[in-house]
Design a protein around this motif. Sequence first.
Motif, short mmCIF file in Angstrom:
data_model
loop_
_atom_site.label_atom_id
_atom_site.label_comp_id
_atom_site.label_asym_id
_atom_site.label_seq_id
_atom_site.Cartn_x
_atom_site.Cartn_y
_atom_site.Cartn_z
N CYS A 130 0.72 -1.26 -0.12
CA CYS A 130 -0.15 -0.11 -0.04
C CYS A 130 0.91 1.16 -0.03
O CYS A 130 1.80 1.45 0.78
CB CYS A 130 -0.85 -0.06 1.08
SG CYS A 130 -1.85 1.55 1.44
N CYS A 138 0.05 2.86 4.03
CA CYS A 138 0.52 2.23 5.07
C CYS A 138 1.63 1.38 5.15
O CYS A 138 2.32 0.94 5.79
CB CYS A 138 -0.71 1.64 5.77
SG CYS A 138 -1.28 0.19 4.94
N CYS A 183 -6.77 -0.54 -0.04
CA CYS A 183 -6.10 -1.30 0.87
C CYS A 183 -7.04 -1.77 2.06
O CYS A 183 -7.93 -0.85 2.56
CB CYS A 183 -5.02 -0.14 1.49
SG CYS A 183 -4.26 -0.92 2.90
N CYS A 225 -5.47 0.08 5.62
CA CYS A 225 -5.88 1.42 6.00
C CYS A 225 -7.39 1.89 5.20
O CYS A 225 -7.59 3.00 5.65
CB CYS A 225 -4.67 2.41 5.69
SG CYS A 225 -4.41 2.79 4.00
ZN ZN Z 1 -2.62 0.93 3.53
#
Ligand code: ZN
Length: 421
Positions: A329, A332, A362, A365
């Motif tokens: 990601c 994050c 994602c 997050c």
């Molecule tokens: Zn993420």
Amino acid sequence: MKRQLLLYIISVIVSLGLGATTYSVKEIPNVHLADSTRFVSNPDGILSADGEARINAALRRVHGQTSAEFVVVAVDELDEDIDEFATNLFRAWGLGKKDTNNGLLLLISKNDREMVFRTGGGMEGLLPDGLLGSIIRKEIAPRFRNGDFDGGVLAGVNSVNSILLDPAARQEIMSRYANDASDSDDDLGDNLFSFYIACCAIMALASLLMLAVALLNSRGKDRYAKYQALNKIYPAILFLSFIGLGMPLIALIPTMVLRKRMRRGPHPCTRCGTPMQLIDEQHDNDFLSRAQDLEEQIGSIDYDVWVCPNDGETEIIPYLQRSSAYKECPVCHARTYRVISDRILIKPTTSNEGLRQITSRCVNCGHEGHENHTIPREAEAPKIIILPGAIGGSNGDSGGPFGGGSFGGGFTAGGGARGGW
Ligand SMILES: [Zn+2]
Ligand SMILES: [Zn+2]
């Protein structure tokens, strides 16, 4: 009396001089053209009348039952090399049916002590060159050496006929010649097998080389790097082991053992030297972050957690699962980001580029990202021009002037066998 003797000597010299008739292709009497029941051309009387009749009967029988056009020509001498001559005669007479090319010629040149089998294209599978060579060496030549031309030709004709009349008999006949180290089909099979064995050995060597390179490249690096290096070559060596008769196992087994040892083998704590302990999958969650736990659950990363029983030192080693659809990601940095849609927003045309949008999200997050890609303009359809006359082409060698006549107009590519006595 003297005059009679002189005449006798002259007649002997003349008969010796003329006795050996040298033939060109055109001069060989095409007896079949004159009489469609005849398949033996024997202008010099090399075969006896009785022998010729028996051979002819055998050739007629095989023609009647299989339509194969098998012809025997026996002459004193030829005006060119027997191989060339046989091919030229075969084509001039057009032996064999035009569609099946099932012609076969046995040409004998007595004074050259040579003979040739010439096969039509359709006969090469049933009568491979090596088999015909064996028939010459085993059946015909020994009898010719004893002056038995009738017997030699008859034995050769019968061997060939038994295959033409019963293709299943071919295997049996070929095995009868098995000890004859010639280029028969069986030898071809053996050669192919040897070639395959050699290929497998090369695959085994290539596998060993891959292993050696992987070990050299990761020399001095940590266990994790070594594991990755071995993991990279593992699928290729596994594949080679499947197709390589197991020979690459010589590299596959050490690769598997080392790979396992690098990942799960005992190793000491970097701080105190006590052997580290691997924490099992159920309990390793206590050592992992929420994101790492999520990565393990979705299968994008497998974590090995090692703990020192002496001082509690922990080692968390991530193993990326390459087959996973999850990527890192951008927000994050957990490996929990995957494509959720791939849409074409604008279709490309021949004049304008298109636009494609890929959306990823994602699961850690919640970040959602879009990537836009242009799609190249569509190519114009190629113009195909068909030239008149480009399709069709020539009809090749039609088999000579007798094509429409008594023989079927067959063609030879020069298959067959040659031998002497
Ligand atoms: Zn993420
Ligand atoms: Zn320790």
